[in-house]
Every structure is written in C-alpha cells, then in structure tokens.
Motif scaffolding. Structure first.
Motif, PDB file in Angstrom:
ATOM      1  N   MET A  16       3.405   3.799  -7.398  1.00 63.35           N
ATOM      2  CA  MET A  16       4.279   4.311  -6.349  1.00 63.35           C
ATOM      3  C   MET A  16       5.402   5.162  -6.940  1.00 63.35           C
ATOM      4  N   GLN A  17       5.575   6.369  -6.412  1.00 62.23           N
ATOM      5  CA  GLN A  17       6.628   7.266  -6.877  1.00 62.23           C
ATOM      6  C   GLN A  17       7.911   7.016  -6.083  1.00 62.23           C
ATOM      7  N   CYS A  18       9.052   6.996  -6.775  1.00 62.23           N
ATOM      8  CA  CYS A  18      10.316   6.591  -6.158  1.00 62.23           C
ATOM      9  C   CYS A  18      11.342   7.720  -6.169  1.00 62.23           C
ATOM     10  N   TYR A  19      11.933   7.962  -5.008  1.00 72.58           N
ATOM     11  CA  TYR A  19      12.876   9.053  -4.820  1.00 72.58           C
ATOM     12  C   TYR A  19      14.130   8.540  -4.112  1.00 72.58           C
ATOM     13  N   ALA A  20      15.174   9.375  -4.087  1.00 72.25           N
ATOM     14  CA  ALA A  20      16.422   9.030  -3.396  1.00 72.25           C
ATOM     15  C   ALA A  20      16.742  10.113  -2.379  1.00 72.25           C
ATOM     16  N   SER A  57      21.219   0.797  -9.318  1.00 71.07           N
ATOM     17  CA  SER A  57      20.108   0.935  -8.379  1.00 71.07           C
ATOM     18  C   SER A  57      19.333   2.213  -8.646  1.00 71.07           C
ATOM     19  N   LEU A  58      20.044   3.296  -8.884  1.00 63.42           N
ATOM     20  CA  LEU A  58      19.368   4.570  -9.164  1.00 63.42           C
ATOM     21  C   LEU A  58      18.621   4.513 -10.495  1.00 63.42           C
ATOM     22  N   GLU A  59      19.175   3.807 -11.455  1.00 59.64           N
ATOM     23  CA  GLU A  59      18.482   3.654 -12.736  1.00 59.64           C
ATOM     24  C   GLU A  59      17.199   2.840 -12.570  1.00 59.64           C
ATOM     25  N   ALA A  60      17.250   1.782 -11.759  1.00 61.90           N
ATOM     26  CA  ALA A  60      16.046   0.988 -11.497  1.00 61.90           C
ATOM     27  C   ALA A  60      15.013   1.821 -10.766  1.00 61.90           C
ATOM     28  N   LEU A  61      15.471   2.631  -9.829  1.00 59.29           N
ATOM     29  CA  LEU A  61      14.576   3.521  -9.081  1.00 59.29           C
ATOM     30  C   LEU A  61      13.918   4.518 -10.028  1.00 59.29           C
ATOM     31  N   TYR A  62      14.731   5.084 -10.932  1.00 54.30           N
ATOM     32  CA  TYR A  62      14.189   6.075 -11.866  1.00 54.30           C
ATOM     33  C   TYR A  62      13.210   5.447 -12.851  1.00 54.30           C
ATOM     34  N   CYS A  63      13.482   4.251 -13.309  1.00 53.95           N
ATOM     35  CA  CYS A  63      12.550   3.572 -14.226  1.00 53.95           C
ATOM     36  C   CYS A  63      11.171   3.449 -13.593  1.00 53.95           C
ATOM     37  N   LYS A  64      11.155   3.093 -12.310  1.00 51.61           N
ATOM     38  CA  LYS A  64       9.887   2.970 -11.598  1.00 51.61           C
ATOM     39  C   LYS A  64       9.229   4.340 -11.435  1.00 51.61           C
ATOM     40  N   PHE A  65      10.027   5.351 -11.110  1.00 51.00           N
ATOM     41  CA  PHE A  65       9.508   6.717 -10.984  1.00 51.00           C
ATOM     42  C   PHE A  65       8.920   7.197 -12.304  1.00 51.00           C
ATOM     43  N   HIS A  66       9.665   7.015 -13.385  1.00 49.62           N
ATOM     44  CA  HIS A  66       9.226   7.472 -14.704  1.00 49.62           C
ATOM     45  C   HIS A  66       7.912   6.798 -15.098  1.00 49.62           C
ATOM     46  N   LYS A  67       7.803   5.513 -14.844  1.00 47.78           N
ATOM     47  CA  LYS A  67       6.589   4.778 -15.195  1.00 47.78           C
ATOM     48  C   LYS A  67       5.391   5.286 -14.406  1.00 47.78           C
ATOM     49  N   SER A  68       5.600   5.587 -13.122  1.00 46.80           N
ATOM     50  CA  SER A  68       4.486   6.059 -12.297  1.00 46.80           C
ATOM     51  C   SER A  68       3.966   7.413 -12.784  1.00 46.80           C
ATOM     52  N   ILE A  69       4.857   8.240 -13.289  1.00 44.10           N
ATOM     53  CA  ILE A  69       4.441   9.561 -13.767  1.00 44.10           C
ATOM     54  C   ILE A  69       3.776   9.461 -15.132  1.00 44.10           C
ATOM     55  N   THR A  70       4.388   8.719 -16.043  1.00 42.11           N
ATOM     56  CA  THR A  70       3.821   8.624 -17.400  1.00 42.11           C
ATOM     57  C   THR A  70       2.519   7.829 -17.417  1.00 42.11           C
ATOM     58  N   ASP A  71       2.393   6.840 -16.533  1.00 38.57           N
ATOM     59  CA  ASP A  71       1.142   6.076 -16.455  1.00 38.57           C
ATOM     60  C   ASP A  71       0.057   6.830 -15.692  1.00 38.57           C
ATOM     61  N   GLY A  72       0.486   7.762 -14.839  1.00 39.43           N
ATOM     62  CA  GLY A  72      -0.491   8.519 -14.055  1.00 39.43           C
ATOM     63  C   GLY A  72      -0.913   7.824 -12.771  1.00 39.43           C
ATOM     64  N   PHE A  73      -0.263   6.712 -12.435  1.00 40.54           N
ATOM     65  CA  PHE A  73      -0.564   6.015 -11.185  1.00 40.54           C
ATOM     66  C   PHE A  73       0.632   5.146 -10.808  1.00 40.54           C
ATOM     67  N   GLY A 117       0.780  -1.236   0.000  1.00 43.81           N
ATOM     68  CA  GLY A 117       0.000   0.000   0.000  1.00 43.81           C
ATOM     69  C   GLY A 117       0.804   1.274   0.000  1.00 43.81           C
ATOM     70  N   ALA A 118       2.146   1.180  -0.114  1.00 47.66           N
ATOM     71  CA  ALA A 118       2.966   2.387  -0.145  1.00 47.66           C
ATOM     72  C   ALA A 118       2.705   3.179  -1.415  1.00 47.66           C
ATOM     73  N   THR A 119       2.621   4.490  -1.269  1.00 48.09           N
ATOM     74  CA  THR A 119       2.434   5.373  -2.420  1.00 48.09           C
ATOM     75  C   THR A 119       3.730   6.081  -2.806  1.00 48.09           C
ATOM     76  N   ARG A 120       4.748   5.918  -1.960  1.00 49.10           N
ATOM     77  CA  ARG A 120       6.018   6.618  -2.158  1.00 49.10           C
ATOM     78  C   ARG A 120       7.130   5.716  -1.649  1.00 49.10           C
ATOM     79  N   PHE A 121       8.294   5.791  -2.300  1.00 47.35           N
ATOM     80  CA  PHE A 121       9.434   4.948  -1.919  1.00 47.35           C
ATOM     81  C   PHE A 121      10.689   5.807  -1.918  1.00 47.35           C
ATOM     82  N   TYR A 122      11.437   5.741  -0.813  1.00 43.75           N
ATOM     83  CA  TYR A 122      12.702   6.459  -0.709  1.00 43.75           C
ATOM     84  C   TYR A 122      13.848   5.460  -0.657  1.00 43.75           C
ATOM     85  N   LEU A 123      14.858   5.676  -1.470  1.00 43.79           N
ATOM     86  CA  LEU A 123      16.081   4.892  -1.387  1.00 43.79           C
ATOM     87  C   LEU A 123      17.142   5.757  -0.708  1.00 43.79           C
ATOM     88  N   ASN A 124      17.611   5.293   0.441  1.00 47.68           N
ATOM     89  CA  ASN A 124      18.648   5.990   1.191  1.00 47.68           C
ATOM     90  C   ASN A 124      19.989   5.291   0.992  1.00 47.68           C
TER      91      ASN A 124
END
Length: 392
Positions: free
Chosen positions: A239-243, A221-237, A190-197
């Motif tokens: 989990m958004q991923c940040y570092a 790892s950052l590229e995998a994180l960004y792929c997920k972030f990019h997909k969430s924005i372009t799909d409009g839904f 159910g997470a809507t946001r993901f942070y990689l520290n």
C-alpha cells in the motif's frame, strides 16, 4: 498534457506551472450526509438544506468541465451515494473522457452499489477510516456503529475490484497513536493507497481545533507514513501512503531519501499503478524531474473545488465562490479570475514559506495561510518544521 500546454499559452512558463484548466476537480456532489462527523469542513448532515443542482444541471456542469479539459473528477460530499442520479452523472463524466473517482464514508457501500459504481466508470474509491478501533473511528464520525459499516464497505469495494482502493484517515490527538495500526488494517482489508489528512479549519472543523496534534506528533506521524511509502516503492508492492493538506510531506521524503524518493503536489509520486499503466513505468522519473514545476499546494495551479450548486472554489474547504459553471465557462473563470491569479504567484510567498528552501517543493497549504493571516500567499501555520534556511 494539453492542459499544461494551454497553461503555458495563458500564463507563460511559471514555477510552479499553472495548467490551462484544472486537471483535477473535487465536486461536493451533495451537501447531505448520513453521518454528522465532528470535523466535516462542509458542515454536511442528514438535514442539510443548501441548494443543489438538478440532474440536468449536473450534466450541464459535467459538459462544461469536459470542454475545459478536466482530466480527473472526484465525486465527494457530503455523502455522494445519497444522490440517486450519481451513477448517471458518473457515466456522463466517464463517457466525456474524465477519470472518475469517489470519496465516501463507506457506510452505505454495499457490494451491489460498489458494482454499479464500477460499471458506471469509477476507477478509484476513497473511504474514510479514522482509527483501528470502533471507539476511535466512531468518535470522529460522531456515530456509533459507523466503524463496522465502514469496514464492510471497504471489503465490498475490494471484492468488486477497482484500479485503486484508498483509505483516508484524519489525524487528531485521539487517533495519533493508532496510525500504524490503521495503516495495517487498511492494507489487510485490501486498500492499495492510504491518505493521511489533517484537521482543516473550515465548517465544523473550526470547532475541533483543540483536537489537533502537536508539531512533534505530526512529524512522527509523517515519518511513519513515509517509511511505509518508501517500503512499498523499494519492495515493488504494498500500500502506497500519501498526505493531504500537508505539503511538507514532500520535505520529509526529500530529506529522508536525500532527494531520491518523495511525493510531489501532496499526493503524486509517479509510482501510482493507475498512472503507470497509462503513462508507463518511467512516469516516476518524469514526476521527479518536474517536481519543482508542479510541487506544493495545487490550489489554483492544477486543482479546484466545486460546490453542490455548481460554484467553483479555489479548493474544496474554501467557501469563496469564483463563478458558477451553469452560466460561466470553467476555462474563462480559471484563466481570468483575479484571486486565482494572485494565488498562483508562488514566487511572492511571504513569511516562513517565502524564506524556506523547500518553497518550490512544498510551499505550504495556501488555504491555511489565508485562514491564519488573511493572505493566500502567507505562511502555512500548520507546518511543524519551520523554514529551512540555506546558508552560504
């Protein structure tokens, strides 16, 4: 917005722009913790004896932050749920107009407690999830059974419902291969946001530097994180991923999208649903347009740390006391402190960060530069890329 105007009044127009007071404060509300995590930059434990504010003193500090115009207050620790007056403090801050969030290990997060946090005014919950398997998560948390308790804590928060529910993962050599699985698990819970520290060289984190990933592992790892972030924005839904602690994540996004879709100031993109509800759907366009004005490490610009005894810090892991909010105005410390004003001079970055074409957008982690070189404006030794040099 008022804080930005005050920043211009106090510091002039700068790049990046310093706010007139911290927009965000992360408060280590207690040093005590029910866990004893290997990487804790606060050196928290069940037996911590560091001094802490009383309830009345905590309220005085909250009023000080409110008077200064702090917009976002994160209750962290230690484990903030160990303080019985947490709910009262959240209510006080919420009533003062601050957007309140909490960072927890999740093991004490019953559905009843999550409900009380929501009622008190918590808008976003962050819970540490350091792997997709019990043995991986429990290794870093240094506690058998913490994985199952954390999973249940995330579920309880999802059941209650918050504006945002974030899972945070600290990257290291023993969980790097579980990153994508951990992201998938967090979203399933159910997470809507993901942070990689990343591992921070402070507190007990100094002793586990041997667990750090290689530069290549970090980039992947950052590229995998960004792929997920990019997909969430372009799909409009999704989990958004940040570092966090890795300002060069902005560089990854900028290069992969050719400047069209990237994060700013580590964990801001303008696409956050919580902010879009407040500022409108065009907020992302504003953030992108002002990226070089607010990009990079936010220490001394828009963010500060606060100890359990009320001492202001340049950032949460930095054990450098700038002044105490029990007897000093936050705004006065923020505007006049010599170290903060030195940290703000990002046009004077040195070494690889000073040479890099991404100095405005990334600029490196200032605390890491301080630890590595004894200079807050030195190069970020954690950067896996090296400087991008523009040729004529």
């Amino acid at each position: 917005m008022l804080s930005v105007v005050k920043g211009i009044a106090n510091f002039g127009i700068t790049y990046p722009q310093s706010a007139g007071s911290p927009i965000t404060v992360v408060w280590n509300f207690t040093n005590k913790c029910n866990l004893n995590c290997l990487h804790c930059h606060q050196d928290s434990s069940p037996f911590s004896s560091y001094p802490e504010l009383t309830t009345s003193q905590a309220c005085k500090v909250i009023d000080n932050m409110s008077d200064a115009g702090v917009a976002i207050l994160t209750f962290s620790g230690g484990e903030p749920l160990l303080r019985k007056d947490l709910f009262h403090a959240v209510e006080r801050a919420n009533d003062s107009g601050m957007l309140c969030t909490i960072a927890s290990n999740g093991t004490l997060m019953t559905e009843e407690i999550a409900g009380k946090l929501s009622k008190a005014g918590i808008r976003r919950v962050e819970i540490g999830l350091d792997g997709a398997r019990a043995e991986t998560h429990d290794f870093l948390r240094n506690s058998s059974g913490s994985f199952e308790a954390t999973i249940q804590g995330i579920r309880n928060c999802a059941n209650v419902g918050f504006d945002e529910l974030a899972a945070t993962m600290t990257l290291h050599s023993k969980n790097v291969n579980e990153l994508e699985e951990t992201m998938a698990l967090a979203e399933k819970l159910g997470a809507t946001r993901f942070y990689l520290n990343r591992l921070i060289p402070a507190g007990r984190g100094i002793d586990v530097s041997y667990l750090d990933v290689t530069p290549d592992e970090k980039i992947k790892s950052l590229e995998a994180l960004y792929c997920k972030f990019h997909k969430s924005i372009t799909d409009g839904f999704g989990m958004q991923c940040y570092a966090r602690g890795m300002t060069y994540y902005a560089r990854v996004g900028y290069e992969r999208s050719q400047g069209s879709l990237f994060t700013v100031s580590e964990a801001l993109s303008g696409y956050e649903k919580m902010f879009q509800k407040k500022f409108g759907l065009d907020f992302s366009k504003i953030v992108k347009r002002l990226a070089t004005g607010f990009g990079g490490c936010s220490a001394g610009l828009t963010y500060a740390g606060l100890t359990a005894s009320g001492d202001l810090l340049p950032c949460v892991p930095a054990p450098i006391k700038l002044g105490n909010l029990l007897d000093q105005s936050l705004e006065d410390i923020w505007v006049n402190n010599r170290l903060l004003n030195y940290i703000r001079n990002r046009k004077a970055l040195k070494g690889s960060c000073g040479k890099c074409a991404y100095s405005d957008l990334c600029g490196g982690c200032r605390y890491t530069a301080y630890i590595g070189y004894g200079d807050w404006l030195g190069p970020d030794t954690s950067c896996p890329f090296g400087p991008k040099i523009l040729t004529a």
